[in-house]
Write an enzyme that holds these catalytic residues in place. Sequence first.
Site, PDB file in Angstrom:
ATOM      1  N   HIS A 168      -0.958   8.101   7.580  1.00 60.99           N
ATOM      2  CA  HIS A 168      -2.077   7.448   8.267  1.00 60.99           C
ATOM      3  C   HIS A 168      -2.348   6.090   7.625  1.00 60.99           C
ATOM      4  O   HIS A 168      -1.818   5.785   6.556  1.00 60.99           O
ATOM      5  CB  HIS A 168      -3.343   8.315   8.164  1.00 60.99           C
ATOM      6  CG  HIS A 168      -3.830   8.458   6.757  1.00 60.99           C
ATOM      7  ND1 HIS A 168      -3.238   9.319   5.847  1.00 60.99           N
ATOM      8  CD2 HIS A 168      -4.827   7.828   6.077  1.00 60.99           C
ATOM      9  CE1 HIS A 168      -3.862   9.217   4.686  1.00 60.99           C
ATOM     10  NE2 HIS A 168      -4.819   8.321   4.790  1.00 60.99           N
ATOM     11  N   ASP A 170      -5.804   3.583   6.508  1.00 59.32           N
ATOM     12  CA  ASP A 170      -7.192   3.873   6.175  1.00 59.32           C
ATOM     13  C   ASP A 170      -8.220   3.162   7.045  1.00 59.32           C
ATOM     14  O   ASP A 170      -9.373   3.567   7.085  1.00 59.32           O
ATOM     15  CB  ASP A 170      -7.465   3.538   4.704  1.00 59.32           C
ATOM     16  CG  ASP A 170      -6.906   4.602   3.775  1.00 59.32           C
ATOM     17  OD1 ASP A 170      -6.531   5.692   4.262  1.00 59.32           O
ATOM     18  OD2 ASP A 170      -6.854   4.345   2.555  1.00 59.32           O
ATOM     19  N   HIS A 240       0.422   5.614   4.655  1.00 56.63           N
ATOM     20  CA  HIS A 240       0.679   6.454   3.479  1.00 56.63           C
ATOM     21  C   HIS A 240       0.311   7.903   3.772  1.00 56.63           C
ATOM     22  O   HIS A 240      -0.377   8.188   4.762  1.00 56.63           O
ATOM     23  CB  HIS A 240      -0.104   5.937   2.272  1.00 56.63           C
ATOM     24  CG  HIS A 240      -1.599   5.919   2.482  1.00 56.63           C
ATOM     25  ND1 HIS A 240      -2.233   4.942   3.217  1.00 56.63           N
ATOM     26  CD2 HIS A 240      -2.568   6.766   2.085  1.00 56.63           C
ATOM     27  CE1 HIS A 240      -3.531   5.186   3.248  1.00 56.63           C
ATOM     28  NE2 HIS A 240      -3.772   6.295   2.576  1.00 56.63           N
ATOM     29  N   ARG A 250      -4.327  19.768  -7.206  1.00 56.02           N
ATOM     30  CA  ARG A 250      -4.163  18.322  -7.392  1.00 56.02           C
ATOM     31  C   ARG A 250      -5.500  17.653  -7.127  1.00 56.02           C
ATOM     32  O   ARG A 250      -6.043  17.747  -6.024  1.00 56.02           O
ATOM     33  CB  ARG A 250      -3.112  17.821  -6.400  1.00 56.02           C
ATOM     34  CG  ARG A 250      -2.928  16.303  -6.315  1.00 56.02           C
ATOM     35  CD  ARG A 250      -2.209  16.010  -5.016  1.00 56.02           C
ATOM     36  NE  ARG A 250      -1.668  14.677  -4.887  1.00 56.02           N
ATOM     37  CZ  ARG A 250      -2.318  13.657  -4.346  1.00 56.02           C
ATOM     38  NH1 ARG A 250      -3.571  13.801  -3.939  1.00 56.02           N
ATOM     39  NH2 ARG A 250      -1.719  12.492  -4.203  1.00 56.02           N
TER      40      ARG A 250
END
Length: 288
Positions: A168, A170, A240, A250
């Site tokens: 996507h 941002d 990204h 994570r």
Amino acid sequence: MDVMNVFLLFLLVPLRVRLVSANAKAAATPKLPVYGYDMVDVTLTANPGDLKGEKRVLVDGLATQGECDMMLDLAQVGAKPDIEGSHWYSEYEIFEGLEVLQAAQLAQQGAVPIDSAEKLLTLSDKARRFVLGYFGLPELYLTYTHLVCRTADANSTDDRTDLSHPVHADNCQLDLSDFSCPQVHPLYTPRHYSAVLFLNDGFKGGEFFFAHNKNFSAQSRVKPKCGRLVGFSSGEENLHGVQAVLSGRRCVIAMWYTMDRRYREESRQEARKLLQSLQKPLETKSEL
Ligand SMILES: *[C@@H]1O[C@H](CO)[C@@H](O)[C@H](O)[C@H]1NC(C)=O
Ligand SMILES: *[C@@H]1O[C@H](CO)[C@@H](O)[C@H](O)[C@H]1NC(C)=O
């Protein structure tokens, strides 16, 4: 020339010589180039060329191990599933987040140390200052700060093909029919830069990657570790995503910045005020 000036000259000459020789020494040892902004202990790990995109940067040392541990503890207590559900991005991962005001409220309730809530504010601001300096921007404000963790669920397998976070951009809405990326008001357009501060490693998968337009294959990858920061401009030039977290947890501080002060994250002010008020009773007591 009076005595004082002569004295100053005497002091300054050797100092200048010392500075020049220190510079010459630094130039002789191979050193990473400094792009606009220098911060103690922050080292450049990959530049735009390495990352295959003009407005991209990767540095290490933005947070210490102690600071990462504080943030991981804060997430452990405070990060909660989105209202949309715990498996927001992947059926195999639990997605949880914490905002700055929520962190301050947890400190108020005594659920987390005041220092940890404070640290979320100071670390995200340090990242903002780095991005501002590195990209040589006139001004930059945080518009949203999110401490987030993605945890592989019990049914996660090593042969999963889904992503932890699909490819996507941002600040625009990627249209898969023609790969255009229109800026849809009002949610997306105020974001100009983005950064992710990684807090840990020791999980499987979960690499951040920049993607080619159209085929979405990885152009460059970033392996998460404590104190590592990836910063980039928020437009379609920086598609990204995050590879599946196959096992483990994570955690990162995800940040979106704006150059338009009207879109500053209001809750940062509120969080700071709340944290300051929590410090006060102690000061008052010591004065009695
Ligand atoms: C994995 O388990 C979670 C519950 O823990 C469930 O919500 C999810 O749908 C499961 N995923 C798949 C692909 O079955
Ligand atoms: C994806 O597209 C880029 C640029 O168009 C190209 O260089 C790359 O080889 C492609 N990758 C795959 C896996 O098709």
